[in-house]
Design a protein around this motif. Sequence first.
Motif, PDB file in Angstrom:
ATOM      1  N   PRO A  35       0.806  -1.228   0.000  1.00  0.00           N
ATOM      2  CA  PRO A  35       0.000   0.000   0.000  1.00  0.00           C
ATOM      3  C   PRO A  35       0.835   1.272   0.000  1.00  0.00           C
ATOM      4  N   MET A  36       0.422   2.208  -0.852  1.00  0.00           N
ATOM      5  CA  MET A  36       0.994   3.550  -0.916  1.00  0.00           C
ATOM      6  C   MET A  36      -0.060   4.508  -0.378  1.00  0.00           C
ATOM      7  N   VAL A  37       0.263   5.216   0.692  1.00  0.00           N
ATOM      8  CA  VAL A  37      -0.721   6.037   1.394  1.00  0.00           C
ATOM      9  C   VAL A  37      -0.230   7.481   1.454  1.00  0.00           C
ATOM     10  N   ASN A  38      -1.112   8.399   1.079  1.00  0.00           N
ATOM     11  CA  ASN A  38      -0.762   9.820   1.063  1.00  0.00           C
ATOM     12  C   ASN A  38      -1.374  10.554   2.256  1.00  0.00           C
ATOM     13  N   PHE A  39      -0.618  11.513   2.782  1.00  0.00           N
ATOM     14  CA  PHE A  39      -1.114  12.350   3.880  1.00  0.00           C
ATOM     15  C   PHE A  39      -2.268  13.214   3.395  1.00  0.00           C
ATOM     16  N   GLY A  40      -2.183  13.663   2.148  1.00  0.00           N
ATOM     17  CA  GLY A  40      -3.224  14.501   1.558  1.00  0.00           C
ATOM     18  C   GLY A  40      -4.098  13.718   0.593  1.00  0.00           C
ATOM     19  N   LYS A  41      -4.344  14.291  -0.569  1.00  0.00           N
ATOM     20  CA  LYS A  41      -5.204  13.643  -1.554  1.00  0.00           C
ATOM     21  C   LYS A  41      -4.463  12.509  -2.261  1.00  0.00           C
ATOM     22  N   ARG A  42      -5.214  11.593  -2.863  1.00  0.00           N
ATOM     23  CA  ARG A  42      -4.629  10.399  -3.468  1.00  0.00           C
ATOM     24  C   ARG A  42      -3.977  10.655  -4.826  1.00  0.00           C
ATOM     25  N   ASN A  43      -4.206  11.828  -5.415  1.00  0.00           N
ATOM     26  CA  ASN A  43      -3.743  12.099  -6.771  1.00  0.00           C
ATOM     27  C   ASN A  43      -2.219  12.159  -6.851  1.00  0.00           C
ATOM     28  N   VAL A  44      -1.678  11.592  -7.926  1.00  0.00           N
ATOM     29  CA  VAL A  44      -0.228  11.539  -8.119  1.00  0.00           C
ATOM     30  C   VAL A  44       0.127  12.037  -9.513  1.00  0.00           C
ATOM     31  N   LYS A  45       1.433  12.301  -9.707  1.00  0.00           N
ATOM     32  CA  LYS A  45       1.895  12.690 -11.032  1.00  0.00           C
ATOM     33  C   LYS A  45       3.248  12.050 -11.312  1.00  0.00           C
ATOM     34  N   LEU A  46       3.473  11.728 -12.566  1.00  0.00           N
ATOM     35  CA  LEU A  46       4.711  11.102 -13.011  1.00  0.00           C
ATOM     36  C   LEU A  46       5.661  12.159 -13.552  1.00  0.00           C
ATOM     37  N   ASN A  47       6.929  12.100 -13.131  1.00  0.00           N
ATOM     38  CA  ASN A  47       7.959  12.996 -13.654  1.00  0.00           C
ATOM     39  C   ASN A  47       8.260  12.608 -15.099  1.00  0.00           C
TER      40      ASN A  47
ATOM     41  N   LYS B  83      10.314  13.908 -17.138  1.00  0.00           N
ATOM     42  CA  LYS B  83      11.719  14.012 -17.527  1.00  0.00           C
ATOM     43  C   LYS B  83      12.464  12.704 -17.326  1.00  0.00           C
ATOM     44  N   ASP B  84      12.259  12.055 -16.153  1.00  0.00           N
ATOM     45  CA  ASP B  84      12.981  10.795 -15.928  1.00  0.00           C
ATOM     46  C   ASP B  84      12.128   9.563 -16.234  1.00  0.00           C
ATOM     47  N   GLY B  85      10.809   9.751 -16.347  1.00  0.00           N
ATOM     48  CA  GLY B  85       9.937   8.655 -16.724  1.00  0.00           C
ATOM     49  C   GLY B  85       9.644   7.645 -15.627  1.00  0.00           C
ATOM     50  N   TRP B  86      10.094   7.931 -14.396  1.00  0.00           N
ATOM     51  CA  TRP B  86       9.937   6.968 -13.313  1.00  0.00           C
ATOM     52  C   TRP B  86       9.335   7.560 -12.036  1.00  0.00           C
ATOM     53  N   THR B  87       9.869   8.683 -11.584  1.00  0.00           N
ATOM     54  CA  THR B  87       9.527   9.206 -10.263  1.00  0.00           C
ATOM     55  C   THR B  87       8.062   9.632 -10.184  1.00  0.00           C
ATOM     56  N   VAL B  88       7.354   9.103  -9.190  1.00  0.00           N
ATOM     57  CA  VAL B  88       5.949   9.435  -8.970  1.00  0.00           C
ATOM     58  C   VAL B  88       5.834  10.210  -7.661  1.00  0.00           C
ATOM     59  N   THR B  89       5.211  11.383  -7.703  1.00  0.00           N
ATOM     60  CA  THR B  89       5.040  12.212  -6.506  1.00  0.00           C
ATOM     61  C   THR B  89       3.563  12.470  -6.251  1.00  0.00           C
ATOM     62  N   THR B  90       3.266  12.909  -5.014  1.00  0.00           N
ATOM     63  CA  THR B  90       1.902  13.335  -4.726  1.00  0.00           C
ATOM     64  C   THR B  90       1.650  14.648  -5.459  1.00  0.00           C
ATOM     65  N   LYS B  91       0.467  14.786  -6.007  1.00  0.00           N
ATOM     66  CA  LYS B  91       0.162  15.987  -6.780  1.00  0.00           C
ATOM     67  C   LYS B  91       0.125  17.225  -5.893  1.00  0.00           C
ATOM     68  N   ASP B  92      -0.307  17.044  -4.630  1.00  0.00           N
ATOM     69  CA  ASP B  92      -0.395  18.195  -3.723  1.00  0.00           C
ATOM     70  C   ASP B  92       0.854  18.367  -2.867  1.00  0.00           C
ATOM     71  N   ARG B  93       1.898  17.582  -3.169  1.00  0.00           N
ATOM     72  CA  ARG B  93       3.202  17.636  -2.496  1.00  0.00           C
ATOM     73  C   ARG B  93       3.130  17.214  -1.030  1.00  0.00           C
ATOM     74  N   SER B  94       2.084  16.512  -0.651  1.00  0.00           N
ATOM     75  CA  SER B  94       1.993  15.997   0.714  1.00  0.00           C
ATOM     76  C   SER B  94       2.869  14.755   0.857  1.00  0.00           C
ATOM     77  N   LEU B  95       3.144  14.370   2.104  1.00  0.00           N
ATOM     78  CA  LEU B  95       3.966  13.193   2.358  1.00  0.00           C
ATOM     79  C   LEU B  95       3.270  11.919   1.895  1.00  0.00           C
ATOM     80  N   SER B  96       4.092  10.919   1.562  1.00  0.00           N
ATOM     81  CA  SER B  96       3.564   9.609   1.183  1.00  0.00           C
ATOM     82  C   SER B  96       4.388   8.534   1.868  1.00  0.00           C
ATOM     83  N   ALA B  97       3.760   7.401   2.156  1.00  0.00           N
ATOM     84  CA  ALA B  97       4.455   6.284   2.797  1.00  0.00           C
ATOM     85  C   ALA B  97       4.059   4.978   2.124  1.00  0.00           C
ATOM     86  N   GLN B  98       4.942   3.990   2.227  1.00  0.00           N
ATOM     87  CA  GLN B  98       4.677   2.681   1.630  1.00  0.00           C
ATOM     88  C   GLN B  98       5.441   1.596   2.387  1.00  0.00           C
TER      89      GLN B  98
END
Length: 277
Positions: free
Chosen positions: A225-237, A239-254
């Motif tokens: 499970p990947m769990v976000n402190f904020g909203k569930r929405n994510v975005k893919l970088n 430029k590198d084609g790999w890194t996935v971040t939270t869209k609202d820049r909140s913390l995430s844990a897995q």
Amino acid sequence: MSIILKTPEQIEGMRVAGRLAAEVLEMIGQHVKKGVTTEELNRICHEHIVKVQAGYPATLNYGGQPYPMPLDDEGNPTVPFGEGGFTKSICTSVNDVVCHGIPNKKPLKNGDIFNLDVTVIKDGFHGDTSKMFVVGEATPQAKKLMQVTQESLYLAIDMVKPGARLGDIGYAIQKYVERQGYSVVREYCGHGIGEVFHEEPQVTHYGRPGTGVELQEGMTFTIEPMVNFGKRNVKLNKKDGWTVTTKDRSLSAQWEHTLLCTANGVEVLTKRQEESF
């Protein structure tokens, strides 16, 4: 691709690979401190997998050609990376990075949290697991996020047995996480695993009760499970084609484990010594 039920011989191979993957997470903890870079942690893990365990890090050049990448006697790649291949031996997802973070030269600072995801290939079998680490002292908010995420994994593991449905497991994770005020990432999921890194079935961390694949003895798969402190929405970088971040820049844990569905329940193939199942 259909679901592969593992033979006793294949299960033994999975046990070995799983134990080695867990060992990497046990080994690396002493190196996590303020000022270290994730690239340095990658180097240490790579050398341990290749030189100590005589294994291969499954993420190295994953998605590129050739795969696995040939290594020389020092454990270094012998050919250029294939286009699009992941360039490191572990994933390090720091703070707002959800998954597939690429180790880099940026020093870690006090309060950073990050997920270290490692997959070891040994004699053709994969062991896939991840753990959250803290640099120094985490904030109370970060601690709770990590705790809830780990608890959601553990409650899911307790549900694994023949006849259980993946929809029930995903629903249980989602319900537990959302009751704590957090959100579950939906774009990325767990997966079957064996002699192939990613097999069927897909294991989502949300779902509807009474739906999904019915578990059978001999199935091996990950729950992560990947769990976000904020909203569930994510975005893919892009430029590198790999890194996935939270869209609202909140913390995430897995947190992640590789599991075997047994005749009577579950065996955690990537169990660490600090854990009791």
